[in-house]
Motif scaffolding. Structure first.
Motif, PDB file in Angstrom:
ATOM      1  N   HIS A   1      26.367  31.619   6.018  1.00  0.00           N
ATOM      2  CA  HIS A   1      27.012  30.916   7.139  1.00  0.00           C
ATOM      3  C   HIS A   1      27.096  31.727   8.426  1.00  0.00           C
ATOM      4  O   HIS A   1      27.955  31.481   9.266  1.00  0.00           O
ATOM      5  CB  HIS A   1      28.393  30.411   6.710  1.00  0.00           C
ATOM      6  CG  HIS A   1      29.359  31.506   6.374  1.00  0.00           C
ATOM      7  ND1 HIS A   1      30.153  32.086   7.333  1.00  0.00           N
ATOM      8  CD2 HIS A   1      29.636  32.127   5.213  1.00  0.00           C
ATOM      9  CE1 HIS A   1      30.897  33.028   6.753  1.00  0.00           C
ATOM     10  NE2 HIS A   1      30.589  33.072   5.477  1.00  0.00           N
ATOM     11  N   SER A   2      26.184  32.685   8.630  1.00  0.00           N
ATOM     12  CA  SER A   2      26.199  33.382   9.916  1.00  0.00           C
ATOM     13  C   SER A   2      25.687  32.436  11.011  1.00  0.00           C
ATOM     14  O   SER A   2      24.914  31.514  10.742  1.00  0.00           O
ATOM     15  CB  SER A   2      25.363  34.663   9.868  1.00  0.00           C
ATOM     16  OG  SER A   2      23.993  34.357   9.790  1.00  0.00           O
ATOM     17  N   ASP A   3      26.131  32.660  12.251  1.00  0.00           N
ATOM     18  CA  ASP A   3      25.890  31.717  13.348  1.00  0.00           C
ATOM     19  C   ASP A   3      24.422  31.312  13.493  1.00  0.00           C
ATOM     20  O   ASP A   3      24.097  30.134  13.563  1.00  0.00           O
ATOM     21  CB  ASP A   3      26.371  32.324  14.682  1.00  0.00           C
ATOM     22  CG  ASP A   3      27.886  32.267  14.833  1.00  0.00           C
ATOM     23  OD1 ASP A   3      28.558  31.700  13.934  1.00  0.00           O
ATOM     24  OD2 ASP A   3      28.391  32.783  15.845  1.00  0.00           O
ATOM     25  N   ALA A   4      23.544  32.304  13.542  1.00  0.00           N
ATOM     26  CA  ALA A   4      22.146  32.003  13.866  1.00  0.00           C
ATOM     27  C   ALA A   4      21.465  31.193  12.769  1.00  0.00           C
ATOM     28  O   ALA A   4      20.434  30.576  12.994  1.00  0.00           O
ATOM     29  CB  ALA A   4      21.381  33.308  14.099  1.00  0.00           C
ATOM     30  N   LEU A   5      22.038  31.218  11.562  1.00  0.00           N
ATOM     31  CA  LEU A   5      21.375  30.568  10.428  1.00  0.00           C
ATOM     32  C   LEU A   5      22.030  29.250  10.028  1.00  0.00           C
ATOM     33  O   LEU A   5      21.567  28.581   9.107  1.00  0.00           O
ATOM     34  CB  LEU A   5      21.340  31.529   9.231  1.00  0.00           C
ATOM     35  CG  LEU A   5      20.411  32.723   9.453  1.00  0.00           C
ATOM     36  CD1 LEU A   5      20.597  33.772   8.374  1.00  0.00           C
ATOM     37  CD2 LEU A   5      18.966  32.261   9.504  1.00  0.00           C
ATOM     38  N   LEU A   6      23.108  28.904  10.711  1.00  0.00           N
ATOM     39  CA  LEU A   6      23.843  27.690  10.328  1.00  0.00           C
ATOM     40  C   LEU A   6      23.286  26.475  11.064  1.00  0.00           C
ATOM     41  O   LEU A   6      23.997  25.719  11.714  1.00  0.00           O
ATOM     42  CB  LEU A   6      25.332  27.887  10.626  1.00  0.00           C
ATOM     43  CG  LEU A   6      26.310  27.194   9.679  1.00  0.00           C
ATOM     44  CD1 LEU A   6      25.949  27.438   8.224  1.00  0.00           C
ATOM     45  CD2 LEU A   6      27.719  27.666   9.948  1.00  0.00           C
ATOM     46  N   VAL A   7      21.994  26.315  10.931  1.00  0.00           N
ATOM     47  CA  VAL A   7      21.271  25.243  11.613  1.00  0.00           C
ATOM     48  C   VAL A   7      20.394  24.568  10.567  1.00  0.00           C
ATOM     49  O   VAL A   7      19.650  25.257   9.871  1.00  0.00           O
ATOM     50  CB  VAL A   7      20.364  25.839  12.725  1.00  0.00           C
ATOM     51  CG1 VAL A   7      19.629  24.732  13.459  1.00  0.00           C
ATOM     52  CG2 VAL A   7      21.169  26.690  13.689  1.00  0.00           C
TER      53      VAL A   7
END
Ligand SMILES: *Cc1c(COP(=O)(O)O)cnc(C)c1O
Length: 431
Positions: A142-148
């Motif tokens: 759930h890190s920002d850059a991967l929560l897509v």
């Protein structure tokens, strides 16, 4: 039981500490679990279930495996945390490398999220580039850059993305449909010199299980090499689970059998199985890349409890017990449940397909062919899955509470356990 749920909801957001535990994907009241042993979990009312969640992957030996529990007791007696390197960290890292050759150097962390987040920072630091390419439906924590476009928990919740992720943090993340070679080539043609890394699940298992198309991982490796980008393979779920050397090992063996040179990741992430139920994860890979990490290099990463001595003891004991024979048993139980479930559904005329990657599998209701990407996965009948979930729960079988998850078996599941699952599915299918 509902008293525990009431207390949980009053103090924990949604009554849980991780969203998919809330049963939002299937409805109803989640059952608090109080103990687990072998293939079974037991709820707060003392009811036991054949467990197909396996703590979402770690419990490959079965719950409370004796040598793992003993190793944890023994390590705890020597102290819970030192804040200095201890022998178990070296041993666990060596055991990972011995099973997974591309893991030439290893950094231990505490969660899969930390491992993938650090892999991105490392790839960006080493290449001096910002752009990350990921695939729709692949989950990497759930890190920002991967929560897509991140699959399971999010797909279940119907949330395409998370609130609280700054637009800037996701702006450098490009999302490509899984398995789409042309789209991936096009992204490299357009953005190649800016791409720091491509990250993929070795075999997607967080949108249900989707087998990678033949040659897809090799194509990613080839494009990354040609463009100076870092190929990050996320084996947090598949590592030492899909096969004895993770999913990479399955494809390596297939390549060798076909007279081809196997692909290799530049960086790989592990979690779940390597902690055997305690918080251990790892980032590993090419020695020159790994040496960009502090204190050797300029990419900072740290953790007070990283390589925790009790946690690594559980990991070592788990990998030690996870012999080829034990893996073979997991594989044959997975086959028994997978094939038996499919036959039972077919016999009752229930449209379904089974996604499979090594010993990992999941059943998709309402699809007549295994889905190849997240768009196809999304066509499954989640209401039918919820109905099956609750019927099996009544019958004493604990399926994942979401149609977007793998079904996890362990070496402790007996033929009787597999039969119990298949019989319950047959009874539901003929309802
Ligand atoms: C579970 C998982 C993660 C995240 O690991 P956590 O320990 O839950 O942070 C990352 N990648 C994949 C492929 C996973 O299955």
């Amino acid at each position: 039981m509902s008293a525990w749920n009431d207390r949980a909801r009053a103090i924990l957001p949604g009554g849980v500490n991780s969203p998919v535990r809330a049963w939002n994907g299937v409805g109803g009241e989640p059952v608090p679990l109080v103990s687990a042993s072998g293939a079974k979990v037991t709820d707060a009312d003392g009811r036991a279930y054949v467990d197909l969640v396996g703590s979402w992957g770690p419990a490959i030996l079965g719950h409370a495996f004796p040598s793992v529990i003993e190793a944890v007791r023994e390590a705890a007696g020597r102290g819970l945390s030192f804040g200095a390197t201890s022998p178990g960290e070296v041993e666990l890292a060596e055991r990972i490398r011995d099973r997974y050759a591309p893991a030439r150097k290893v950094r231990l962390v505490s969660t899969g999220t930390e491992a993938t987040m650090t892999a991105l920072r490392l790839a960006r630091g080493a290449t001096g580039r910002d752009v990350i390419v990921k695939f729709a439906g692949c989950y990497h924590g759930h890190s920002d850059a991967l929560l897509v476009a991140a699959g399971s928990g999010l797909a279940t919740a119907g949330v395409p993305d998370s609130a609280g992720v700054p637009a800037g943090a996701a702006a450098d993340t490009l999302v490509v449909p899984y398995g789409d070679a042309d789209a991936l080539r096009a992204v490299f043609a357009e953005r190649g010199p800016g791409i720091a890394a491509v990250i993929t699940e070795a075999a997607p298992a967080n949108m249900g299980v989707v087998r990678p198309p033949v040659g897809f991982n090799a194509l990613i490796a080839q494009l990354c090499t040609a463009h100076g980008s870092v190929f990050i393979v996320d084996e947090v779920l598949t590592g030492f689970r899909a096969g004895p050397s993770g999913w990479w090992g399955v494809e390596r063996d297939e390549a060798i059998a076909a007279g081809q040179v196997p692909w290799e990741p530049d960086l790989v992430t592990f979690g779940k199985v390597i902690g055997g139920g305690l918080p251990v994860a790892a980032l590993a890979g090419r020695a020159d890349l790994m040496d960009y990490l502090a204190p050797v290099g300029p990419v900072y990463q740290a953790g007070t409890l990283s390589g925790n001595p009790v946690a690594v003891a559980a990991g070592i004991a788990t990998l030690e017990a996870l012999t080829p024979e034990v893996h073979a048993r997991v594989a044959s139980t997975a086959d028994a449940v997978r094939v038996g479930a499919s036959e039972a559904l077919s016999a009752a005329g229930v449209t379904h397909s089974v996604g499979r990657a090594g010993t990992l599998f999941s059943v998709f209701l309402g699809l007549d062919a295994p889905p190849r990407d997240f768009a196809e996965v999304s066509g499954q009948d989640t209401a039918a899955y919820a109905s099956m979930f609750h019927a099996l729960h009544e019958a004493g079988v604990y399926l994942p509470p979401s149609a977007f998850e793998a079904w996890f078996v362990s070496a402790a599941h007996s033929r009787d356990d597999a039969d119990a699952v298949v019989d319950a599915i047959a009874a539901w299918a003929q309802r």
